[in-house]
Write a protein that holds these residues in place. Sequence first.
Motif, PDB file in Angstrom:
ATOM      1  N   SER A   2      -9.326  -2.132   0.077  1.00 31.21           N
ATOM      2  CA  SER A   2      -8.238  -1.134   0.131  1.00 31.21           C
ATOM      3  C   SER A   2      -6.810  -1.832  -0.198  1.00 31.21           C
ATOM      4  O   SER A   2      -6.743  -2.836   0.373  1.00 31.21           O
ATOM      5  CB  SER A   2      -8.015  -0.639   1.578  1.00 31.21           C
ATOM      6  OG  SER A   2      -7.666  -1.640   2.387  1.00 31.21           O
ATOM      7  N   GLN A   3      -5.867  -1.100  -0.720  1.00 33.29           N
ATOM      8  CA  GLN A   3      -4.503  -1.846  -1.026  1.00 33.29           C
ATOM      9  C   GLN A   3      -3.422  -1.088  -0.097  1.00 33.29           C
ATOM     10  O   GLN A   3      -3.442   0.437  -0.308  1.00 33.29           O
ATOM     11  CB  GLN A   3      -4.241  -1.463  -2.443  1.00 33.29           C
ATOM     12  CG  GLN A   3      -4.927  -2.509  -3.421  1.00 33.29           C
ATOM     13  CD  GLN A   3      -4.454  -2.197  -4.964  1.00 33.29           C
ATOM     14  OE1 GLN A   3      -4.155  -1.182  -5.283  1.00 33.29           O
ATOM     15  NE2 GLN A   3      -4.726  -3.356  -5.562  1.00 33.29           N
ATOM     16  N   ALA A   4      -2.846  -1.839   0.676  1.00 33.34           N
ATOM     17  CA  ALA A   4      -1.847  -1.263   1.391  1.00 33.34           C
ATOM     18  C   ALA A   4      -0.471  -0.885   0.546  1.00 33.34           C
ATOM     19  O   ALA A   4      -0.085  -1.933  -0.093  1.00 33.34           O
ATOM     20  CB  ALA A   4      -1.642  -1.889   2.686  1.00 33.34           C
ATOM     21  N   SER A   5       0.120   0.094   0.684  1.00 39.20           N
ATOM     22  CA  SER A   5       1.368   0.129   0.006  1.00 39.20           C
ATOM     23  C   SER A   5       2.528   0.073   1.071  1.00 39.20           C
ATOM     24  O   SER A   5       2.335   0.593   2.068  1.00 39.20           O
ATOM     25  CB  SER A   5       1.457   1.334  -0.851  1.00 39.20           C
ATOM     26  OG  SER A   5       1.223   2.547  -0.265  1.00 39.20           O
ATOM     27  N   VAL A   6       3.499  -0.449   0.463  1.00 38.12           N
ATOM     28  CA  VAL A   6       4.536  -0.554   1.517  1.00 38.12           C
ATOM     29  C   VAL A   6       5.947   0.079   0.624  1.00 38.12           C
ATOM     30  O   VAL A   6       6.167  -0.082  -0.315  1.00 38.12           O
ATOM     31  CB  VAL A   6       5.220  -1.855   1.628  1.00 38.12           C
ATOM     32  CG1 VAL A   6       6.426  -2.043   2.744  1.00 38.12           C
ATOM     33  CG2 VAL A   6       4.085  -2.542   2.509  1.00 38.12           C
ATOM     34  N   ALA A   7       6.225   1.104   1.599  1.00 39.17           N
ATOM     35  CA  ALA A   7       7.577   1.822   1.107  1.00 39.17           C
ATOM     36  C   ALA A   7       8.773   0.916   1.049  1.00 39.17           C
ATOM     37  O   ALA A   7       9.372   0.632   1.988  1.00 39.17           O
ATOM     38  CB  ALA A   7       7.697   3.084   1.753  1.00 39.17           C
TER      39      ALA A   7
END
Length: 71
Positions: A2-7
């Motif tokens: 899984s790839q966590a995205s940071v806003a």
Amino acid sequence: MSQASVAVPNPVPVQIPLREIVPWAVFAGILALLVLFFVSTESGAVELFSSNGLLHEFVHDGRHLLAFPCH
Ligand SMILES: [Zn+2]
């Protein structure tokens, strides 16, 4: 996997009104002219304060660096 995205917030340029910059620009200009006077002229062509050459020695390298006539 899984790839966590940071806003990441978009940077917004801060607007500084000209009315707030002008006094500081004038102040900085006067300060710069004062420094330029002490480096270029004081204890040379003009001596407003009798410093027995100490002021001249203090700014001597700067005077040569900026190609002001010295000796
Ligand atoms: Zn010199």
